[in-house]
Design a protein around this motif. Structure first.
Motif, PDB file in Angstrom:
ATOM      1  N   CYS A 161     -66.226  59.597  61.643  1.00 51.53           N
ATOM      2  CA  CYS A 161     -66.862  60.760  61.027  1.00 51.53           C
ATOM      3  C   CYS A 161     -66.007  61.123  59.817  1.00 51.53           C
ATOM      4  O   CYS A 161     -64.906  60.600  59.648  1.00 51.53           O
ATOM      5  N   ASP A 162     -66.515  61.970  58.958  1.00 47.47           N
ATOM      6  CA  ASP A 162     -65.752  62.378  57.776  1.00 47.47           C
ATOM      7  C   ASP A 162     -65.000  63.669  58.093  1.00 47.47           C
ATOM      8  O   ASP A 162     -65.609  64.652  58.516  1.00 47.47           O
ATOM      9  N   LYS A 163     -63.718  63.647  57.880  1.00 51.79           N
ATOM     10  CA  LYS A 163     -62.892  64.824  58.124  1.00 51.79           C
ATOM     11  C   LYS A 163     -62.432  65.389  56.793  1.00 51.79           C
ATOM     12  O   LYS A 163     -61.863  64.688  55.968  1.00 51.79           O
ATOM     13  N   MET A 164     -62.696  66.685  56.590  1.00 52.77           N
ATOM     14  CA  MET A 164     -62.214  67.340  55.378  1.00 52.77           C
ATOM     15  C   MET A 164     -61.441  68.604  55.741  1.00 52.77           C
ATOM     16  O   MET A 164     -61.732  69.252  56.753  1.00 52.77           O
ATOM     17  N   SER A 180     -62.723  75.465  48.844  1.00 56.23           N
ATOM     18  CA  SER A 180     -62.195  74.232  48.264  1.00 56.23           C
ATOM     19  C   SER A 180     -61.920  73.275  49.413  1.00 56.23           C
ATOM     20  O   SER A 180     -61.663  73.699  50.548  1.00 56.23           O
ATOM     21  N   ALA A 181     -61.993  71.977  49.136  1.00 57.51           N
ATOM     22  CA  ALA A 181     -61.833  71.011  50.230  1.00 57.51           C
ATOM     23  C   ALA A 181     -61.427  69.645  49.692  1.00 57.51           C
ATOM     24  O   ALA A 181     -61.649  69.322  48.517  1.00 57.51           O
ATOM     25  N   SER A 182     -60.857  68.856  50.575  1.00 57.56           N
ATOM     26  CA  SER A 182     -60.559  67.457  50.263  1.00 57.56           C
ATOM     27  C   SER A 182     -60.741  66.633  51.529  1.00 57.56           C
ATOM     28  O   SER A 182     -60.490  67.114  52.644  1.00 57.56           O
ATOM     29  N   PHE A 183     -61.203  65.400  51.361  1.00 59.96           N
ATOM     30  CA  PHE A 183     -61.389  64.514  52.503  1.00 59.96           C
ATOM     31  C   PHE A 183     -60.045  63.978  52.979  1.00 59.96           C
ATOM     32  O   PHE A 183     -59.193  63.586  52.176  1.00 59.96           O
ATOM     33  N   GLU A 184     -59.883  63.960  54.295  1.00 63.43           N
ATOM     34  CA  GLU A 184     -58.704  63.337  54.899  1.00 63.43           C
ATOM     35  C   GLU A 184     -59.002  61.866  55.187  1.00 63.43           C
ATOM     36  O   GLU A 184     -58.154  61.004  54.997  1.00 63.43           O
ATOM     37  N   TYR A 185     -60.210  61.596  55.678  1.00 63.46           N
ATOM     38  CA  TYR A 185     -60.648  60.221  55.906  1.00 63.46           C
ATOM     39  C   TYR A 185     -62.160  60.245  56.115  1.00 63.46           C
ATOM     40  O   TYR A 185     -62.778  61.310  56.223  1.00 63.46           O
ATOM     41  N   GLY A 186     -62.754  59.045  56.163  1.00 62.08           N
ATOM     42  CA  GLY A 186     -64.192  58.942  56.407  1.00 62.08           C
ATOM     43  C   GLY A 186     -64.888  58.052  55.398  1.00 62.08           C
ATOM     44  O   GLY A 186     -64.265  57.494  54.491  1.00 62.08           O
ATOM     45  N   SER A 203     -64.910  59.145  51.375  1.00 53.97           N
ATOM     46  CA  SER A 203     -63.680  58.812  50.641  1.00 53.97           C
ATOM     47  C   SER A 203     -63.479  57.306  50.554  1.00 53.97           C
ATOM     48  O   SER A 203     -62.944  56.795  49.558  1.00 53.97           O
ATOM     49  N   LYS A 204     -63.940  56.587  51.588  1.00 49.74           N
ATOM     50  CA  LYS A 204     -63.803  55.125  51.591  1.00 49.74           C
ATOM     51  C   LYS A 204     -64.733  54.476  50.560  1.00 49.74           C
ATOM     52  O   LYS A 204     -64.311  53.635  49.768  1.00 49.74           O
ATOM     53  N   VAL A 205     -65.987  54.887  50.561  1.00 46.06           N
ATOM     54  CA  VAL A 205     -66.978  54.269  49.673  1.00 46.06           C
ATOM     55  C   VAL A 205     -66.719  54.624  48.211  1.00 46.06           C
ATOM     56  O   VAL A 205     -66.791  53.764  47.323  1.00 46.06           O
ATOM     57  N   TYR A 206     -66.389  55.911  47.963  1.00 41.47           N
ATOM     58  CA  TYR A 206     -66.253  56.355  46.577  1.00 41.47           C
ATOM     59  C   TYR A 206     -64.802  56.443  46.093  1.00 41.47           C
ATOM     60  O   TYR A 206     -64.546  56.868  44.969  1.00 41.47           O
ATOM     61  N   SER A 207     -63.875  56.029  46.939  1.00 42.16           N
ATOM     62  CA  SER A 207     -62.446  55.938  46.573  1.00 42.16           C
ATOM     63  C   SER A 207     -61.899  57.240  45.998  1.00 42.16           C
ATOM     64  O   SER A 207     -61.194  57.242  44.982  1.00 42.16           O
ATOM     65  N   THR A 208     -62.251  58.349  46.635  1.00 39.68           N
ATOM     66  CA  THR A 208     -61.733  59.649  46.206  1.00 39.68           C
ATOM     67  C   THR A 208     -61.739  60.617  47.385  1.00 39.68           C
ATOM     68  O   THR A 208     -62.572  60.478  48.289  1.00 39.68           O
ATOM     69  N   THR A 209     -60.809  61.552  47.365  1.00 38.60           N
ATOM     70  CA  THR A 209     -60.773  62.581  48.413  1.00 38.60           C
ATOM     71  C   THR A 209     -61.584  63.813  48.019  1.00 38.60           C
ATOM     72  O   THR A 209     -61.680  64.763  48.792  1.00 38.60           O
TER      73      THR A 209
END
Length: 221
Positions: free
Chosen positions: A135-138, A148-154, A157-163
């Motif tokens: 799942c995507d964790k932010m 405001s938020a940033s992805f930790e994993y998922g 972030s994997k597909v678009y190479s950004t948090t």
């Protein structure tokens, strides 16, 4: 010599101006196409949405208690961003609550992302066989009502190479409750979002296409 130099400078300025004009026209055409795709989506004229949407204003949304009638397929339009949102489930349970001012929390999301311009499924982690373990964790922070938020994993972030988290994903956080189910009656928050390119992930922003999202939000441990 000065005259030649001046003419050369003027030529460069003219070339830059022409290029800028051409870029603006191209972007304008891309925006025009994007808007037509969104309108087609709203009227139910595409494969991923074959049911017309009833758009309500923010004023009506607030008057109704910040809910959308899914039976009428209502979406509220946030005019400042051009984002449309339908709340399918606000989040119900004894430990469910909105993210408070000054609070920072981990939020787990399952989602499907569709390219509206292309009328196609683009990325997802909706719990199918391929994506079930992920799942995507932010990490989200509420600062006086601004999230405001940033992805930790998922997958995002994997597909678009950004948090970076798409701005549209943060829109529901003012209206939904986050929690972790502790009984069969508890329901995690779920929304549907129609977002223009500048409210989506970087690839959509760069290539000027709108996205449709179905997302669930659950408080992390």
């Amino acid at each position: 010599m000065k005259k030649v130099s001046s003419l050369f400078t003027m030529a460069i300025i003219a070339a830059v101006a022409f290029t800028s004009c051409e870029d603006e026209q191209t972007y304008a055409k891309q925006k025009e196409y994007e808007n037509s795709c969104i309108n087609s989506f709203l009227y139910g004229n595409c494969r991923i949405n074959n049911r017309a949407i009833n758009v309500i204003s923010e004023t009506d949304f607030k008057a109704k208690g910040e809910v959308t009638d899914t039976a009428r397929n209502e979406f509220v339009l946030f005019s400042s961003t051009g984002t449309y949102m339908q709340i399918v489930e606000k989040g119900t349970g004894a430990n469910f609550k909105k993210l408070e001012n000054g609070e920072c929390a981990d939020v787990l999301c399952r989602y499907s992302e569709y390219n509206i311009n292309g009328d196609s499924l683009q990325t997802f982690n909706d719990g199918s066989v391929q994506t079930a373990p992920i799942c995507d964790k932010m990490t989200v922070r509420n600062t006086s009502g601004t999230f405001s938020a940033s992805f930790e994993y998922g997958w995002m972030s994997k597909v678009y190479s950004t948090t970076s988290v798409p701005a549209a994903w943060l829109t529901p956080l003012s209206y939904i409750k986050l929690g972790r189910p502790s009984s069969a009656d508890d329901k995690i928050a779920k929304v549907r979002i129609i977002a223009p390119h500048n409210q989506c992930q970087a690839h959509a922003t760069t290539n000027v296409y709108a996205c449709y999202y179905e997302i669930t939000y659950q408080r992390g441990q």
